[in-house]
Design a protein around this motif. Structure first.
Motif, PDB file in Angstrom:
ATOM      1  N   ALA A 150       0.814  -1.117   0.056  1.00 59.17           N
ATOM      2  CA  ALA A 150      -0.036  -0.016  -0.067  1.00 59.17           C
ATOM      3  C   ALA A 150       0.985   1.483  -0.156  1.00 59.17           C
ATOM      4  CB  ALA A 150      -0.640   0.025   1.351  1.00 59.17           C
ATOM      5  N   GLN A 151       0.548   2.173  -0.947  1.00 55.65           N
ATOM      6  CA  GLN A 151       1.175   3.513  -0.992  1.00 55.65           C
ATOM      7  C   GLN A 151       0.361   4.764  -0.238  1.00 55.65           C
ATOM      8  OE1 GLN A 151       4.815   3.091  -2.366  1.00 55.65           O
ATOM      9  NE2 GLN A 151       3.922   1.209  -1.432  1.00 55.65           N
ATOM     10  N   ALA A 174      -1.942  -2.941  -9.124  1.00 54.16           N
ATOM     11  CA  ALA A 174      -1.435  -1.773  -8.373  1.00 54.16           C
ATOM     12  C   ALA A 174      -1.842  -1.445  -6.816  1.00 54.16           C
ATOM     13  CB  ALA A 174      -1.603  -0.162  -9.115  1.00 54.16           C
ATOM     14  N   PRO A 175      -1.034  -1.795  -6.208  1.00 51.74           N
ATOM     15  CA  PRO A 175      -1.854  -1.787  -4.580  1.00 51.74           C
ATOM     16  C   PRO A 175      -3.003  -0.601  -3.830  1.00 51.74           C
ATOM     17  CG  PRO A 175       0.683  -0.971  -4.847  1.00 51.74           C
ATOM     18  CD  PRO A 175      -0.031  -0.998  -5.859  1.00 51.74           C
ATOM     19  N   VAL A 176      -3.252  -0.820  -2.795  1.00 47.17           N
ATOM     20  CA  VAL A 176      -4.278   0.702  -2.587  1.00 47.17           C
ATOM     21  C   VAL A 176      -2.839   1.784  -2.364  1.00 47.17           C
ATOM     22  CG1 VAL A 176      -5.513   1.748  -0.628  1.00 47.17           C
ATOM     23  CG2 VAL A 176      -5.924  -0.754  -1.215  1.00 47.17           C
ATOM     24  N   ILE A 177      -3.766   2.525  -3.187  1.00 48.48           N
ATOM     25  CA  ILE A 177      -3.208   4.304  -3.215  1.00 48.48           C
ATOM     26  C   ILE A 177      -3.878   5.069  -2.008  1.00 48.48           C
ATOM     27  CG2 ILE A 177      -2.031   5.517  -4.450  1.00 48.48           C
ATOM     28  CD1 ILE A 177      -1.180   3.037  -4.743  1.00 48.48           C
ATOM     29  N   VAL A 178      -3.653   5.548  -0.814  1.00 50.31           N
ATOM     30  CA  VAL A 178      -3.775   6.928  -0.343  1.00 50.31           C
ATOM     31  C   VAL A 178      -2.845   8.291  -0.909  1.00 50.31           C
ATOM     32  CG1 VAL A 178      -4.809   7.762   1.425  1.00 50.31           C
ATOM     33  CG2 VAL A 178      -4.694   5.642   1.126  1.00 50.31           C
ATOM     34  N   GLY A 193      -7.095  -2.115  -4.481  1.00 51.05           N
ATOM     35  CA  GLY A 193      -6.352  -1.529  -5.497  1.00 51.05           C
ATOM     36  C   GLY A 193      -7.326   0.172  -5.395  1.00 51.05           C
ATOM     37  N   PHE A 194      -8.180   0.602  -4.744  1.00 51.09           N
ATOM     38  CA  PHE A 194      -8.902   1.717  -4.245  1.00 51.09           C
ATOM     39  C   PHE A 194      -7.794   2.606  -4.689  1.00 51.09           C
ATOM     40  CE2 PHE A 194     -11.465   4.961  -3.389  1.00 51.09           C
ATOM     41  CZ  PHE A 194     -13.318   4.416  -3.683  1.00 51.09           C
ATOM     42  N   ILE A 195      -7.644   3.909  -5.175  1.00 49.92           N
ATOM     43  CA  ILE A 195      -6.992   4.636  -4.897  1.00 49.92           C
ATOM     44  C   ILE A 195      -7.865   5.711  -4.454  1.00 49.92           C
ATOM     45  CG2 ILE A 195      -5.717   6.555  -6.408  1.00 49.92           C
ATOM     46  CD1 ILE A 195      -5.242   4.916  -8.481  1.00 49.92           C
ATOM     47  N   VAL A 196      -7.605   6.650  -3.747  1.00 53.92           N
ATOM     48  CA  VAL A 196      -8.187   8.333  -2.871  1.00 53.92           C
ATOM     49  C   VAL A 196      -7.474   9.026  -3.271  1.00 53.92           C
ATOM     50  CG1 VAL A 196      -9.150   9.350  -0.865  1.00 53.92           C
ATOM     51  CG2 VAL A 196      -8.691   6.482  -0.806  1.00 53.92           C
TER      52      VAL A 196
END
Length: 278
Positions: A150-151, A174-178, A193-196
């Motif tokens: 996670a990033q 791609a992993p989860v991005i915050v 892999g949701f992007i915030v």
């Protein structure tokens, strides 16, 4: 392509062809794996990066993480007076103080291969997994989990009892991005892999996953897998397609996320929190 990337790719091929295993790996293989983990912890390499405005996984980095699991043996280690068994030790946090970061005692766990930036706060009990990146000035609150790869951006606030999911396989995902300057309320879940998007504020107990639609009232569109930048988001329930089914007296509903413009009072509350932390 860096020398380390070449070594990881070659080692991956050997592992896939059964030419090396945890039983046969030797000094040279472990030297590559250790150098890889050092590069992850130092932030020299990342599991995912933004290119051309899109987040992409670095497949070779995820392969390197999987190799560390597949080519190492389980060994006992001590933490807090308790023996645990794993293929990886915990990260060495002795230099956190030098860069202004703090991890409180009694249960704060950072696994080897995680990158923690400067001026971070990790409240116990919290867990940061291998391949994860925690940006400068970020708060990881009590009972939070930051999953593998996670990033998490700079100046992010993760509320208590929050889950950031991890993604190792498939390696191309791609992993989860915050992104930077995000605030996630207590009890939120961000998975698959949701992007915030940057500067967003997400209400407590909100579930962000590609399977739940995001109703973006700013652009008037329905999105999946991402929350755009500069949004205030919260959970609502919308009528289900089986709402008129006889089994559901009064109708059935399904969860959705509603995204609006950032409200003035939300920004003021965030600014007050910043002032308290300073």
């Amino acid at each position: 392509m860096s020398a380390l990337e070449t070594e990881i790719d070659e080692l991956w091929e050997r592992k896939q062809n059964d030419d090396v295993s945890a039983d046969t790996a030797g000094e040279a293989e472990y030297a590559t794996l250790d150098a890889f983990l050092d590069a992850l912890e130092d932030g020299e390499i990342r599991a995912a990066e933004k290119r051309g405005g899109e987040w992409e996984a670095n497949e070779w980095v995820k392969k390197g993480i999987l190799l560390n699991f597949g080519l190492r043996s389980i060994e006992p280690s001590e933490y807090g007076g308790v023996t645990y068994n794993d293929v990886l030790p915990l990260a060495d946090s002795s230099d956190y103080g030098d860069r202004g970061s703090r991890n409180t005692p009694d249960g704060t766990v950072v696994r080897r291969g995680a990158n923690v930036g400067s001026d971070c706060i990790l409240m116990s009990p919290a867990f940061v997994n291998i391949g994860a990146r925690v940006g400068d000035g970020t708060l990881i609150d009590s009972c939070d989990t930051v999953g593998s790869c996670a990033q998490i951006g700079d100046n992010v606030k993760l509320g208590a009892n929050l889950l950031i999911g991890g993604i190792l396989e498939p390696v191309e995902n791609a992993p989860v991005i915050v992104e930077d300057n995000v605030s996630l309320g207590a009890g939120c879940r961000v998975t698959s892999g949701f992007i915030v998007g940057e500067n967003s504020v997400v209400g407590e107990n909100t579930l962000l996953t590609p399977r739940i639609p995001v109703y973006d009232l700013v652009e008037e569109e329905v999105l999946y897998g991402e929350l755009p930048a500069d949004r205030r988001a919260f959970t609502r329930f919308v009528e289900s397609s089986i709402g008129d089914h006889d089994l559901f007296d009064g109708g059935a509903y399904k969860p959705a996320v509603v995204a609006t413009d950032l409200e003035t009072e939300t920004l003021e509350a965030t600014e007050r929190e910043d002032a308290l932390r300073e």
